[in-house]
Design a protein around this motif. Structure first.
Motif, PDB file in Angstrom:
ATOM      1  N   VAL A 268       0.836  -1.207   0.000  1.00 43.74           N
ATOM      2  CA  VAL A 268       0.000   0.000   0.000  1.00 43.74           C
ATOM      3  C   VAL A 268       0.870   1.257   0.000  1.00 43.74           C
ATOM      4  CG1 VAL A 268      -1.759   1.267   1.285  1.00 43.74           C
ATOM      5  CG2 VAL A 268      -1.864  -1.210   1.165  1.00 43.74           C
TER       6      VAL A 268
ATOM      7  N   LEU B 162      -6.573  -2.402  -4.480  1.00 44.49           N
ATOM      8  CA  LEU B 162      -6.310  -2.328  -3.038  1.00 44.49           C
ATOM      9  C   LEU B 162      -7.348  -3.118  -2.242  1.00 44.49           C
ATOM     10  CD1 LEU B 162      -5.254   1.395  -2.525  1.00 44.49           C
ATOM     11  CD2 LEU B 162      -3.837  -0.635  -2.275  1.00 44.49           C
TER      12      LEU B 162
ATOM     13  N   CYS C 240      -7.055  -0.001   4.983  1.00 41.48           N
ATOM     14  CA  CYS C 240      -6.686  -1.408   4.813  1.00 41.48           C
ATOM     15  C   CYS C 240      -6.787  -2.065   6.188  1.00 41.48           C
ATOM     16  CB  CYS C 240      -5.255  -1.537   4.319  1.00 41.48           C
ATOM     17  SG  CYS C 240      -5.051  -0.874   2.689  1.00 41.48           S
TER      18      CYS C 240
END
Lengths: 339, 565
Positions: free
Chosen positions: A52, A109, B392
């Motif tokens: 990321v 993602l 995330c």
């Protein structure tokens, strides 16, 4: 004037020397750095994190360069006073382009993230996994090994190269279990059992602490995870499963301990002390810290702690019992035999 | 604007100077502010109220930073430290952010849509005074929190006040009650004002101002107020439930009697996350007015900007549980909130690109409002990217409630919102007061604040990566956090000096600033058509508009906007 500067220099260096940060000796293995993982979930997370980071860094470089270019290229110049630039109201094609590209990035993602979520959360528990229960209290950790019959506090011992499954609950408010080099954090929520697992690769000490604000002493709710070779771990287990030492030379101290309110909150296995509100003291001296990490465990510190816990951990629920010096010495002597 | 502009380019002045009563005492002036229902005065009061609390909340932050400057400091007790971060968070969100954005909405919306006031002027005053009462109640806890005996207390449960820490068993005395009531009452004020602004925008636009011709600031405030209606209500409900728990024996969040701790989290964050967008959309609104004017170009992609804002509003209502990735949701639940959170990134990115498109090909003028806006663009970009990292879920299991998270949301709330509030003040101060703020002091303010901001909040990401949780009053040496924390604290010094220069700038410019005239920035929206400061009735004659930039049309009669829109 020179004198003046010298004085300032002197004052500055004294001031600097006073700041402990510059004298701070850092043992890097004790820095809970999430990018120095030593266990499977933490590894998976740091891999995802690097992925990321690379993508976001690329986005940053592209957009920030464009911004910088625009600022330099299209800055107003002295000679264009009075004229306005061409007015452009938009462009469907360009808008479509800078909607599609971020959308694709989001898809990538999201899928990557979903995969790691699944791998960590839905992992099957191996048959030989060690079970550990962690119960959060204001402001310490109760640690239980239900299948081994061990109760301890604040310091967890686990074997290397083997999965340990933790189930986590809270006795009062919300806490959070966080040892960054082993795994991400998970909350300890009252009336709810959460679970997590670790599979550390090598022996070592890994530190962490409570991650969710839980009241006055949230700051001193530290965690220590000792990963050991399986032989060392078995030795530790054998020791912890024994009843408390019954050392006749300190029976006076034991009497003080049992006749004072200590036993309302503390348990010493094999004696009449069965309190459960505070940490189990059966093998107190096998632990490295006191007060959930606020002090290192030694005879002097133990004495100071019992004399006045609030001095080191203001707001702590353990009261100062106002023991006489003689009683205090005896209690400390007794406790130091609880190996 | 049907071509009837007065000779001085203004449509604001009636020859009423003679009515101006002289010989008023100071008490008459104070009285006139206290009883006013004028949207401009109320708007300024909101802003001043917010700026006052900005200073108080800033002082609280400064004390926090001093305590954390090095490991094992004992300057502030843990109890006081916990009160400081609770009051800092609550103050900055409810008593600084909300009042200031409502202040600007109050002041600017009627002027920009060519109206004489908000739809319900009395409700407006009521909303302001309710909000003010909320702030007073919160700070009254310092006196009344523990009754007569324990003066000097304040709530210490954190600004999102996780249950069951707020229940009677864990939070004795009355400090938490003052927190609940303060936020509750302020929430009612916010809802009243939101209803008022929505009604005004829907019903009171001047002739010709269709929804597609509204300035972007008005559009964004419409969206923001709609979100306030949806988001503040669950918070209000939760506060009432908590009060019932504490005083009437209910057990919503009382885990000792079977209540649910996660229920509070859901209630709080279904308010709390839209709230973040409620605070940031006005920052977008300021940027969408300031960047075009100082680039000398029309906003790029107006309909897309509106659409992106509405999209952000909708999606942001379904992302709240990304604050709860560590609470123990199922993998499916976590994945849902990962995807919805990442989706917000798309319209947000579109906005940044459109501002970039606006500047592209322009002639940029770097006056103070513009340089604050440019810093905003960079900082908001970084805040957005760290937001993706936090979205995330697995990485969030590490980052949640760490100093990385603190750095991230201060990047949005200071780096984006506060920077745009400063930009907006430099931009509209001349309209409200008739005098320009000093450009020279403005540049000092900007650079000092910028350096301080980056010293503090860039650095703050690192201790988070190294495992430092938020809300700890001290930490042991040897964890590698000390140096970074010291740099964070030193940055505060620059920020404080920057803000002092800003205050000085306001005080000096109020008395001696350069007279602004009606339209000092050569701008295009209706507020610049009337006098500075605008008369009570705003416009002597209600304007008629044909495009999104009515003043551009007047200034360029041969090439008006409405030909292209």
């Amino acid at each position: 004037m020179n004198q003046f500067y010298k004085l300032i220099w002197l004052a500055g260096s004294i001031l600097f020397a006073q700041f402990p940060v510059f004298a701070e000796q850092t043992d890097r293995s004790l820095v809970p750095n999430m990018f120095a993982p030593e266990s499977t979930p933490a590894h998976a997370i740091s891999h995802l994190a690097v992925f990321v980071l690379v993508i976001t860094a690329a986005i940053f470089v592209v957009v920030a360069s464009l911004l910088t270019y625009v600022i330099i290229r299209f800055r107003g110049r002295a000679n264009d006073e009075g004229t306005e630039p061409a007015q452009i109201y938009g462009s469907g094609l360009i808008e479509a382009a800078w909607t599609t590209v971020p959308f694709l990035i989001v898809v990538v993602l999201s899928l990557t993230t979903a995969r790691v979520i699944h791998a960590v959360q839905d992992a099957r528990k191996p048959a030989d996994a060690l079970d550990v229960q962690v119960i959060g209290h204001q402001w310490w950790w109760e640690i239980r090994y239900p299948k081994l019959g061990i109760v301890t506090a604040n310091e967890i011992h686990v074997p290397a190269s083997k999965a340990t499954f933790l189930d986590l609950r809270s006795a009062d408010v919300v806490h959070s279990f966080w040892v960054p080099r082993l795994a991400g954090k998970i909350d300890l929520v009252p009336n709810q059992v959460n679970s997590m697992w670790i599979e550390p690769e090598r022996p070592g000490l890994f530190v962490g602490q409570c991650g969710t604000y839980c009241g006055t002493q949230h700051a001193w709710m530290l965690l220590r995870v000792y990963v050991e070779t399986s032989e060392n771990f078995d030795q530790w287990v054998a020791k912890q499963r024994k009843l408390a030492e019954n050392e006749p030379t300190v029976s006076a101290g034991r009497l003080v301990f049992e006749r004072t309110a200590c036993i309302n909150c503390h348990a010493v296995n094999g004696t009449i002390a069965t309190g459960r509100f505070g940490p189990d003291l059966t093998h107190l001296m096998s632990r490295d810290t006191l007060g959930s990490g606020v002090l290192t465990n030694s005879l002097e510190m133990l004495r100071a702690w019992i004399k006045s816990p609030g001095q080191f951990k203001p707001g702590v629920f353990m009261p100062a019992m106002n023991l006489s010096d003689a009683d205090l010495d005896q209690v400390v002597n007794y406790l130091t035999t609880l190996k | 604007m049907n071509g009837t502009a007065k000779t001085d380019g203004t449509i604001g002045a009636l020859p009423l100077a003679s009515i101006k009563a002289d010989g008023k005492t100071i008490f008459d002036h104070i009285h006139s502010w206290l009883v006013t229902v004028d949207h401009k005065k109320l708007g300024l009061m909101y802003i001043m109220y917010g700026l006052g609390f900005l200073v108080i909340g800033g002082l609280e932050a400064t004390l926090i930073r001093i305590q954390l400057a090095a490991p094992n400091l004992h300057i502030i007790s843990p109890q006081t430290f916990n009160q400081l971060f609770t009051m800092h968070g609550t103050t900055m969100v409810f008593l600084v952010g909300m009042p200031i954005i409502f202040g600007f909405a109050n002041y600017l919306v009627p002027l920009m849509i060519g109206a004489r006031d908000l739809a319900f002027p009395r409700l407006n005053a009521f909303g302001f005074w309710l909000s003010a009462l909320g702030g007073m109640l919160l700070y009254f806890s310092l006196i009344g929190g523990e009754g007569m005996t324990g003066a000097g207390s304040a709530p210490d449960v954190g600004w999102f006040a996780y249950a069951p820490l707020t229940e009677k068993a864990f939070s004795k005395g009355h400090t938490t009650d003052y927190w609940i009531l303060g936020v509750l009452v302020g929430g009612f004020g916010s809802i009243a004002t939101a209803i008022n602004i929505i009604t005004t925008i829907v019903c009171m636009r001047c002739r010709g101002m269709m929804l597609t011709k509204m300035p972007l600031l008005v559009w964004l405030n419409l969206v923001m107020c709609g979100m306030v209606l949806i988001a503040v209500s669950p918070l209000t409900a939760a506060q009432i439930m908590l009060l019932l728990d504490r005083y009437d024996g209910s057990h919503f969040f009382d885990t000792q009697a079977g209540g649910s701790a996660t229920l509070w989290m859901h209630f709080f964050w279904i308010f709390g996350h839209p709230e973040v967008y409620i605070l940031i959309i006005p920052a977008f609104a300021f940027a969408s007015e300031i960047i075009p004017v100082f680039s000398r170009k029309a906003i790029f992609g107006y309909p897309v900007m509106v659409g992106a804002t509405v999209a952000i509003a909708f999606v942001s209502l379904s992302v709240w549980a990304h604050h709860m990735f560590t609470v123990g949701m199922t993998s499916t639940g976590n994945t849902f909130f990962v995807v919805s959170t990442m989706l917000v990134g798309i319209p947000t990115g579109i906005k940044i690109f459109n501002w970039l498109g606006t500047m592209w090909g322009g002639k940029l003028r770097f006056a103070t409002p513009m340089i604050f806006s440019i810093a905003f663009l960079f900082q908001f970009l970084i805040a957005g990217l760290t937001g993706i990292m936090l979205a995330c879920a697995p990485w969030d299991w590490q980052l949640n409630d760490s100093y990385f998270l603190i750095a991230h949301f201060h990047y949005t709330l200071v780096g984006a919102l506060v920077f745009m509030i400063f930009a907006a003040i430099y931009y509209w101060f001349p309209k409200a007061t008739g005098r320009l703020l000093s450009e020279q002091l403005g540049k000092w303010h900007f650079w000092l604040f910028l350096i301080g901001f980056h010293m503090t909040f860039d650095t703050m990401h690192i201790p988070g990566i190294l495992g430092m949780p938020r809300r700890i009053y001290t930490y042991e040496a040897g964890r590698g956090w000390g140096v970074w924390n010291l740099i964070c604290t030193v940055g505060v010094v620059f920020q404080v000096i920057g803000v002092l220069i800003f205050v000085l700038n306001i005080l000096l410019s109020l008395r001696k600033g350069k007279p602004a005239g009606n339209d000092p920035w050569d701008a295009w929206t209706l507020e610049w058509a009337t006098k500075s400061p605008p008369p009570e009735y705003n416009f002597a004659e209600i304007p008629t508009v044909k495009s999104r930039r009515p003043l551009w049309d007047i200034k360029h009669p041969s090439d008006p906007d409405w030909k292209y829109e």
